[in-house]
Design an enzyme around this catalytic site. Structure first.
Site, PDB file in Angstrom:
ATOM      1  N   GLY A  31       0.650  -1.131   0.140  1.00 13.53           N
ATOM      2  CA  GLY A  31       0.031   0.119   0.136  1.00 13.53           C
ATOM      3  C   GLY A  31       0.839   1.343   0.098  1.00 13.53           C
ATOM      4  O   GLY A  31       1.987   1.290  -0.481  1.00 13.53           O
ATOM      5  N   HIS A  37       4.512   1.835  -7.980  1.00 11.69           N
ATOM      6  CA  HIS A  37       3.462   0.458  -7.969  1.00 11.69           C
ATOM      7  C   HIS A  37       2.678   0.460  -9.005  1.00 11.69           C
ATOM      8  O   HIS A  37       2.323  -0.606  -9.633  1.00 11.69           O
ATOM      9  CB  HIS A  37       2.631   0.807  -6.625  1.00 11.69           C
ATOM     10  CG  HIS A  37       3.281   0.814  -5.228  1.00 11.69           C
ATOM     11  ND1 HIS A  37       3.575   1.942  -4.664  1.00 11.69           N
ATOM     12  CD2 HIS A  37       3.923  -0.327  -4.791  1.00 11.69           C
ATOM     13  CE1 HIS A  37       3.890   1.534  -3.304  1.00 11.69           C
ATOM     14  NE2 HIS A  37       4.474   0.389  -3.456  1.00 11.69           N
ATOM     15  N   GLN A  61       8.085  -9.358   7.838  1.00 11.13           N
ATOM     16  CA  GLN A  61       9.031  -8.638   7.315  1.00 11.13           C
ATOM     17  C   GLN A  61       9.786  -7.492   7.804  1.00 11.13           C
ATOM     18  O   GLN A  61      10.407  -6.842   7.146  1.00 11.13           O
ATOM     19  CB  GLN A  61       8.636  -8.393   5.678  1.00 11.13           C
ATOM     20  CG  GLN A  61       7.691  -7.256   5.171  1.00 11.13           C
ATOM     21  CD  GLN A  61       7.433  -7.525   3.810  1.00 11.13           C
ATOM     22  OE1 GLN A  61       6.568  -8.338   3.514  1.00 11.13           O
ATOM     23  NE2 GLN A  61       8.170  -6.505   2.919  1.00 11.13           N
ATOM     24  N   ARG A 188       8.325   5.118   1.598  1.00 12.11           N
ATOM     25  CA  ARG A 188       9.129   5.697   2.876  1.00 12.11           C
ATOM     26  C   ARG A 188       9.446   7.239   2.585  1.00 12.11           C
ATOM     27  O   ARG A 188      10.036   7.673   3.402  1.00 12.11           O
ATOM     28  CB  ARG A 188      10.159   4.795   3.406  1.00 12.11           C
ATOM     29  CG  ARG A 188       9.524   3.868   3.944  1.00 12.11           C
ATOM     30  CD  ARG A 188      10.596   2.666   4.519  1.00 12.11           C
ATOM     31  NE  ARG A 188      10.225   1.545   5.432  1.00 12.11           N
ATOM     32  CZ  ARG A 188      10.170   0.310   5.180  1.00 12.11           C
ATOM     33  NH1 ARG A 188      10.474  -0.104   3.806  1.00 12.11           N
ATOM     34  NH2 ARG A 188       9.618  -0.544   5.874  1.00 12.11           N
TER      35      ARG A 188
HETATM   36  P1  AMP Z   1       6.063  -2.433  -1.613  1.00  9.94           P
HETATM   37  O1  AMP Z   1       4.673  -1.721  -1.359  1.00  9.94           O
HETATM   38  O2  AMP Z   1       7.222  -1.227  -1.053  1.00  9.94           O
HETATM   39  O3  AMP Z   1       6.283  -3.500  -0.686  1.00  9.94           O
HETATM   40  O4  AMP Z   1       6.521  -2.502  -2.966  1.00  9.94           O
HETATM   41  C1  AMP Z   1       5.441  -3.108  -4.080  1.00  9.94           C
HETATM   42  C2  AMP Z   1       6.344  -3.556  -5.121  1.00  9.94           C
HETATM   43  O5  AMP Z   1       6.484  -2.294  -5.931  1.00  9.94           O
HETATM   44  C3  AMP Z   1       7.585  -4.141  -5.015  1.00  9.94           C
HETATM   45  O6  AMP Z   1       7.731  -5.161  -6.158  1.00  9.94           O
HETATM   46  C4  AMP Z   1       8.392  -2.878  -5.355  1.00  9.94           C
HETATM   47  O7  AMP Z   1       9.729  -3.356  -5.799  1.00  9.94           O
HETATM   48  C5  AMP Z   1       7.649  -2.265  -6.405  1.00  9.94           C
HETATM   49  N1  AMP Z   1       8.056  -0.614  -6.159  1.00  9.94           N
HETATM   50  C6  AMP Z   1       8.265   0.020  -5.284  1.00  9.94           C
HETATM   51  N2  AMP Z   1       8.882   1.069  -5.458  1.00  9.94           N
HETATM   52  C7  AMP Z   1       8.985   1.384  -6.967  1.00  9.94           C
HETATM   53  C8  AMP Z   1       9.463   2.077  -7.879  1.00  9.94           C
HETATM   54  N3  AMP Z   1      10.203   3.393  -7.438  1.00  9.94           N
HETATM   55  N4  AMP Z   1       9.579   1.618  -9.215  1.00  9.94           N
HETATM   56  C9  AMP Z   1       9.103   0.579  -9.691  1.00  9.94           C
HETATM   57  N5  AMP Z   1       8.536  -0.406  -8.533  1.00  9.94           N
HETATM   58  C10 AMP Z   1       8.370  -0.187  -7.418  1.00  9.94           C
END
Ligand code: AMP
Length: 286
Positions: A31, A37, A61, A188
């Site tokens: 989220g 995303h 995690q 973040r």
């Molecule tokens: P998270 O919500 O941080 O667990 O991220 C979910 C997915 O989005 C993961 O596969 C991340 O690697 C991807 N993601 C997060 N930030 C980026 C970004 N700036 N560009 C591409 N994918 C991203």
């Protein structure tokens, strides 16, 4: 878009759509969604008949003292963004549903790279990721799953998981989406105040500079690290600098020429992770 809040209901919705294993593209997230995303959702939309996402801040995690409680939760905005990006069905997961009383399984990947870099900095983190990703693949049974190269080591982890357990899902790594000044988008980043947010753009610039230096002259790891530290310290606390090669995130041979340049540095309250394909490396970071 259907919004489900229980695994059971989600499964019923997927079965009703007859997309159990064919043509389902899946995007797992925690989220606090941003354009990074959404790029995964948009790609999944282009490549699949049905697109599903999950929003679940996975307690497994997060280490003790990390930001699990404070992690940004923006559900209403997230749902609107997912719907606009073409997502068909989303699971808003809860710890009680994913980890009910008696839950006793952990998925741990014992490859060397899971103990290095992020694995060393965040003990237990990758076990939590491997466990939840295995569950989510079981829940959604996707044909393809989309992961950002922003979390390069996580991509290697998930690829190892799928190979080792013969999971019938194609992992699709997706390029990093960046803000106007080059900073990789991250949920973040919202912890950065205006002054730190301005400074943060020095990280992607340092990666670009280091990439140019590696292309211009042979470098070993020490020389690379010196180059990056000189650009970032003392404002940033540099945790590690390396060049790694997918699929198994192995150390690139010296002189450093191929792979992805990986830097993690702390800026104020935030650990910023970034990486960049070196010029002669292929697009998917291999
Ligand atoms: P998270 O919500 O941080 O667990 O991220 C979910 C997915 O989005 C993961 O596969 C991340 O690697 C991807 N993601 C997060 N930030 C980026 C970004 N700036 N560009 C591409 N994918 C991203």
């Amino acid at each position: 878009m259907q919004v489900l809040r229980e695994i059971r209901a989600l499964r019923a919705a997927l079965r009703a759509a007859e997309a159990s294993t064919r043509g389902l593209g899946f995007v797992p997230t925690m989220g606090a969604l941003h354009a990074g995303h959404l790029s995964l959702v948009e790609r999944a939309r282009r490549e699949n008949a049905l697109v599903a996402a999950s929003i679940f801040v996975n307690p497994l995690q997060f280490g003790a003292g990390e930001d699990f409680a404070a992690y940004p939760r923006t559900e209403a905005e997230d749902l609107a963004l997912l719907e606009a990006a073409g997502c068909d069905v989303v699971l808003v997961g809860t710890p009680d549903d994913l980890y009910p009383d008696g839950f006793a399984t952990e998925v741990r990947i014992d490859a060397p790279f899971t103990r290095e870099l992020e694995g060393a900095a965040r003990p237990g983190h990758f076990d939590g990721v491997a466990t939840v990703v295995t569950k989510l693949f079981g829940i959604f049974a996707p044909r393809r799953a989309y992961f950002g190269l922003k979390d390069l080591q996580q991509v290697a982890l998930v690829q190892r998981l799928v190979r080792d357990l013969d999971l019938d899902v194609e992992i699709v790594p997706c390029e990093i989406v960046r803000d106007h000044d080059g900073l990789a988008l991250s949920s973040r980043n919202r912890y950065l105040d205006a002054e730190l947010r301005t400074k943060a753009a020095r990280l992607p610039r340092a990666l670009q500079s280091a990439r140019a230096a590696l292309a211009a002259a042979p470098h070993d790891r020490q020389e690379l690290e010196r180059h990056v530290r000189a650009l970032l310290e003392p404002d940033f606390v540099v945790e590690y600098v390396d060049v790694r090669v997918l699929p198994d995130f192995v150390r690139a041979p010296e002189p450093l020429r191929e792979g992805r340049l990986v830097v993690t540095a702390r800026l104020g309250p935030v650990r910023l992770l970034d990486n960049l394909a070196l010029e002669c490396s292929s697009e998917d970071g291999a």
